[in-house]
Design an enzyme around this catalytic site. Structure first.
Site, PDB file in Angstrom:
ATOM      1  N   ARG A 173       4.615   0.397   9.177  1.00 46.32           N
ATOM      2  CA  ARG A 173       3.224  -0.048   9.068  1.00 46.32           C
ATOM      3  C   ARG A 173       3.072  -1.515   9.445  1.00 46.32           C
ATOM      4  O   ARG A 173       2.003  -1.961   9.811  1.00 46.32           O
ATOM      5  CB  ARG A 173       2.736   0.100   7.615  1.00 46.32           C
ATOM      6  N   ARG A 177       6.116  -9.259  15.714  1.00 49.54           N
ATOM      7  CA  ARG A 177       5.589  -9.818  16.963  1.00 49.54           C
ATOM      8  C   ARG A 177       6.349 -11.055  17.376  1.00 49.54           C
ATOM      9  O   ARG A 177       6.615 -11.921  16.556  1.00 49.54           O
ATOM     10  CB  ARG A 177       4.124 -10.238  16.785  1.00 49.54           C
ATOM     11  N   ARG A 250       2.995   6.402  -6.994  1.00 49.42           N
ATOM     12  CA  ARG A 250       3.087   5.068  -7.574  1.00 49.42           C
ATOM     13  C   ARG A 250       1.707   4.716  -8.098  1.00 49.42           C
ATOM     14  O   ARG A 250       0.684   5.017  -7.473  1.00 49.42           O
ATOM     15  CB  ARG A 250       3.514   4.034  -6.522  1.00 49.42           C
ATOM     16  N   ARG A 281       1.848  -8.772  -5.644  1.00 46.40           N
ATOM     17  CA  ARG A 281       0.999  -9.707  -4.899  1.00 46.40           C
ATOM     18  C   ARG A 281      -0.156 -10.183  -5.758  1.00 46.40           C
ATOM     19  O   ARG A 281      -0.464  -9.592  -6.786  1.00 46.40           O
ATOM     20  CB  ARG A 281       0.497  -9.083  -3.596  1.00 46.40           C
ATOM     21  N   GLU A 301      -1.013  -7.740  -9.024  1.00 45.79           N
ATOM     22  CA  GLU A 301      -0.746  -6.305  -8.899  1.00 45.79           C
ATOM     23  C   GLU A 301       0.645  -5.954  -9.402  1.00 45.79           C
ATOM     24  O   GLU A 301       1.639  -6.464  -8.881  1.00 45.79           O
ATOM     25  CB  GLU A 301      -0.803  -5.912  -7.418  1.00 45.79           C
ATOM     26  N   TYR A 349      -0.095   9.069   2.665  1.00 46.42           N
ATOM     27  CA  TYR A 349      -0.341   7.619   2.615  1.00 46.42           C
ATOM     28  C   TYR A 349      -1.308   7.261   3.745  1.00 46.42           C
ATOM     29  O   TYR A 349      -0.953   6.689   4.754  1.00 46.42           O
ATOM     30  CB  TYR A 349       1.005   6.908   2.792  1.00 46.42           C
ATOM     31  N   ASP A 351      -4.510   5.484   5.599  1.00 50.96           N
ATOM     32  CA  ASP A 351      -5.395   4.322   5.633  1.00 50.96           C
ATOM     33  C   ASP A 351      -6.838   4.828   5.662  1.00 50.96           C
ATOM     34  O   ASP A 351      -7.089   5.986   6.003  1.00 50.96           O
ATOM     35  CB  ASP A 351      -5.132   3.494   6.901  1.00 50.96           C
TER      36      ASP A 351
HETATM   37  N1  UDP Z   1       6.273  -4.889   2.852  1.00 49.32           N
HETATM   38  C1  UDP Z   1       7.300  -5.791   2.625  1.00 49.32           C
HETATM   39  N2  UDP Z   1       6.985  -7.103   2.397  1.00 49.32           N
HETATM   40  C2  UDP Z   1       5.725  -7.563   2.377  1.00 49.32           C
HETATM   41  C3  UDP Z   1       4.669  -6.642   2.622  1.00 49.32           C
HETATM   42  C4  UDP Z   1       4.967  -5.318   2.844  1.00 49.32           C
HETATM   43  O1  UDP Z   1       8.451  -5.418   2.623  1.00 49.32           O
HETATM   44  O2  UDP Z   1       5.520  -8.754   2.148  1.00 49.32           O
HETATM   45  C5  UDP Z   1       6.619  -3.477   3.092  1.00 49.32           C
HETATM   46  C6  UDP Z   1       6.692  -2.676   1.802  1.00 49.32           C
HETATM   47  O3  UDP Z   1       7.719  -1.721   1.969  1.00 49.32           O
HETATM   48  C7  UDP Z   1       5.352  -2.007   1.741  1.00 49.32           C
HETATM   49  C8  UDP Z   1       5.091  -1.712   3.199  1.00 49.32           C
HETATM   50  O4  UDP Z   1       5.647  -2.836   3.878  1.00 49.32           O
HETATM   51  O5  UDP Z   1       5.390  -0.844   0.962  1.00 49.32           O
HETATM   52  C9  UDP Z   1       3.639  -1.524   3.556  1.00 49.32           C
HETATM   53  O6  UDP Z   1       2.911  -2.648   3.134  1.00 49.32           O
HETATM   54  P1  UDP Z   1       1.328  -2.708   3.189  1.00 49.32           P
HETATM   55  O7  UDP Z   1       0.953  -4.094   2.831  1.00 49.32           O
HETATM   56  O8  UDP Z   1       0.874  -2.151   4.472  1.00 49.32           O
HETATM   57  O9  UDP Z   1       0.953  -1.700   2.033  1.00 49.32           O
HETATM   58  P2  UDP Z   1      -0.422  -1.497   1.221  1.00 49.32           P
HETATM   59  O10 UDP Z   1      -1.326  -2.637   1.555  1.00 49.32           O
HETATM   60  O11 UDP Z   1      -0.918  -0.136   1.618  1.00 49.32           O
HETATM   61  O12 UDP Z   1       0.033  -1.550  -0.183  1.00 49.32           O
END
Ligand code: UDP
Length: 368
Positions: A173, A177, A250, A281, A301, A349, A351
Site C-alpha cells: 500500500r 519513490r 484488528r 499514530r 491510536e 481491507y 479503501d
Molecule cells: N506502515 C509502516 N510504517 C508506517 C506506516 C505504515 O510500516 O509508518 C505499514 C504498516 O504495515 C501498515 C501498512 O503500512 O499496516 C499500511 O499503512 P496505511 O497507513 O496505509 O494503513 P491505514 O491508514 O489503512 O491504517
C-alpha cells in the site's frame, strides 16, 4: 405478497449509502438501518471546537477512478489536502512515504542512484530474492535500515503479529519513490470533503428512509419481512452467528484530547514507528481541513486484537482467515435474497474508493 421495500440496507456506512442513493434514484423503495445512532459508519466525523473529528479513525479520500471521484464530488466539495505523514522514530523525524527526503535523512544520500544503490546493497546482504512475507517484502523494497526504524515496530503494533507472519500485500500500500514527492498516495485525485464525511453521507442519503439504533441481527425475522432483498454490510461471520468460528479483526482505541493551543504537532498524521511507544499514530484533525481554530483536537491510536463487543476495523487478511472467509462466503452465496458488501461484509481491507466502486458495480448488476 408484495413487501414494503425493495431493499433493506443493513449499515449506513459508505457501501450502504452508495447503494441506497443509487437504488432510490432508480425508483426502488429502500430502508437503511444502522445499529449506531449515526450514519456514515467508520467515516463518521463529528464537530468538536469547530473541528471535524474523524471519530472512528482518519480517512483520506484518494482514487484513480474518475467515475468514483465524480461521484463523491456530487455530494461534497473536496479540499486540496494531500497526505504527507511524518514518522517519529524515537525523536528522529522522517518523511513518508519512503522518498528521497527519507533516504537522505537515513543515509545522507543525495541522488536517486545513490539511494537505489543503498537499497540494493541492503537487499542483497539480507539475501532476499523472492519475498515470502511482509518483512522480506519490506526489506526488498527499502532495505534493512528503513525496515528496522520505520516499518517493523509500527507494523507489529498495528497488526499484533510479527512481520514474518503477515502477508506482503499490506506493505505494498505504501509507495517507494526515488523522487522528492511526499504525497503518501499515488492516486490522481485526493482530498477531504469540506464540512466532514458525515455531511457527505447525509447528502447521499437525502430523501432515503433511515432508521438508526436498529440492530438487524437482533430483529432479523421482522426486518427481513419488510423487504424483498437485503444488502448486508455488517461482519459476515456475525451474520452466521460465528458458527464456523470468528474471523480475526484488528480493533482500534482512540484517546482523544482537546488541547488549548492552536498547533500540537504541525501535521495531520504523525506515526510513532518504534515498538515501545504504545500507540501507532497521533492524528491532529484540524490539519485535514487547514483549520485555524484557537484549539486543537488530537487522537492517539491504540491498536488491539478484536474481541466480541469491540468495533471491528481491519480484517486480518492472512491465510488462516482467508480460508475461513472462503467458507463463510460459500454460505453467503446460498442466501439468495441477501447480498454481502463492504469492508466487513466481504472481509476485505478496502479503501473508500474501492468500496464505492464495488457498490456502484453491484448497482449496475442489481438495479436493472
Ligand atoms: N506502515 C509502516 N510504517 C508506517 C506506516 C505504515 O510500516 O509508518 C505499514 C504498516 O504495515 C501498515 C501498512 O503500512 O499496516 C499500511 O499503512 P496505511 O497507513 O496505509 O494503513 P491505514 O491508514 O489503512 O491504517
Amino acid at each position: 405478497m408484495t413487501k414494503k421495500y425493495d431493499y433493506l440496507i443493513v449499515g449506513a456506512g459508505l457501501f450502504g449509502a452508495v447503494f441506497a442513493q443509487q437504488a432510490k434514484k432508480n425508483g426502488k423503495k429502500v430502508l437503511v438501518i444502522d445499529k449506531r445512532d449515526s450514519v456514515a459508519g467508520n467515516i463518521y466525523t463529528e464537530e468538536v471546537e469547530g473541528i471535524n473529528v474523524h471519530k472512528y479513525g482518519a480517512h483520506i479520500f484518494h482514487t484513480n477512478d474518475k467515475e468514483v471521484w465524480d461521484f463523491v464530488n456530487s455530494f461534497a466539495t473536496f479540499n486540496r489536502y494531500t497526505n504527507s505523514p511524518v514518522a517519529n522514530y524515537k525523536g528522529e523525524l522522517y518523511s513518508l512515504p519512503f522518498n528521497m527526503y527519507t533516504f537522505n535523512k537515513m543515509w545522507g544520500v543525495v541522488t536517486p542512484e545513490e539511494a537505489a544503490q543503498k537499497i540494493e546493497e541492503q537487499k542483497k546482504s539480507a539475501g532476499i530474492t523472492e519475498p515470502k512475507n511482509l518483512e522480506e517484502q519490506a526489506i526488498s523494497l527499502v532495505g534493512t535500515d528503513i525496515y528496522e526504524k520505520l516499518i517493523k515496530g509500527y507494523t507489529q503494533k498495528q497488526w499484533g503479529r510479527p512481520c514474518t507472519e503477515l502477508p506482503s500485500f499490506i506493505i505494498k500500500r505504501l509507495p517507494v519513490r526515488l523522487t522528492f514527492d511526499n504525497n503518501y498516495f499515488n492516486a490522481l485525485y485526493q482530498g477531504i470533503p469540506m464540512g466532514g464525511y458525515t455531511k457527505m453521507v447525509e447528502n447521499m442519503l437525502d430523501g432515503v428512509e433511515v432508521k438508526l439504533g436498529c440492530d438487524y441481527l437482533k430483529n432479523k425475522s421482522e426486518l427481513d419481512a419488510l423487504a424483498n432483498k437485503v444488502i448486508y454490510t455488517g461482519a459476515i461471520d456475525a451474520y452466521f452467528g460465528y458458527k464456523l468460528g470468528a474471523l480475526e479483526y484488528r480493533s482500534v482505541r482512540f484517546e482523544t484530547e482537546i488541547l488549548d493551543k492552536p498547533n500540537y504537532q504541525g501535521n495531520a498524521v504523525v506515526n510513532y514507528t518504534d515498538a515501545e511507544t504504545p500507540f501507532t499514530r497521533i492524528i491532529e484533525h484540524k490539519f485535514f481541513e487547514f483549520g485555524t481554530q484557537p484549539k486543537t483536537v488530537i487522537s492517539r491510536e491504540y491498536s488491539s486484537e478484536w474481541k466480541l463487543g469491540d468495533e471491528p476495523y481491519y480484517p486480518v487478511n492472512d491465510e488462516k482467515n482467508g480460508n475461513l472467509y472462503a467458507k463463510y462466503k460459500s454460505l453467503a452465496e446460498k442466501e439468495k435474497s441477501v447480498i454481502f458488501g463492504g469492508r466487513l461484509g466481504e472481509y476485505k481491507y478496502y479503501d473508500m474508493d474501492a468500496v464505492i466502486a464495488s457498490a456502484l458495480a453491484l448497482c449496475k448488476k442489481e438495479l436493472v
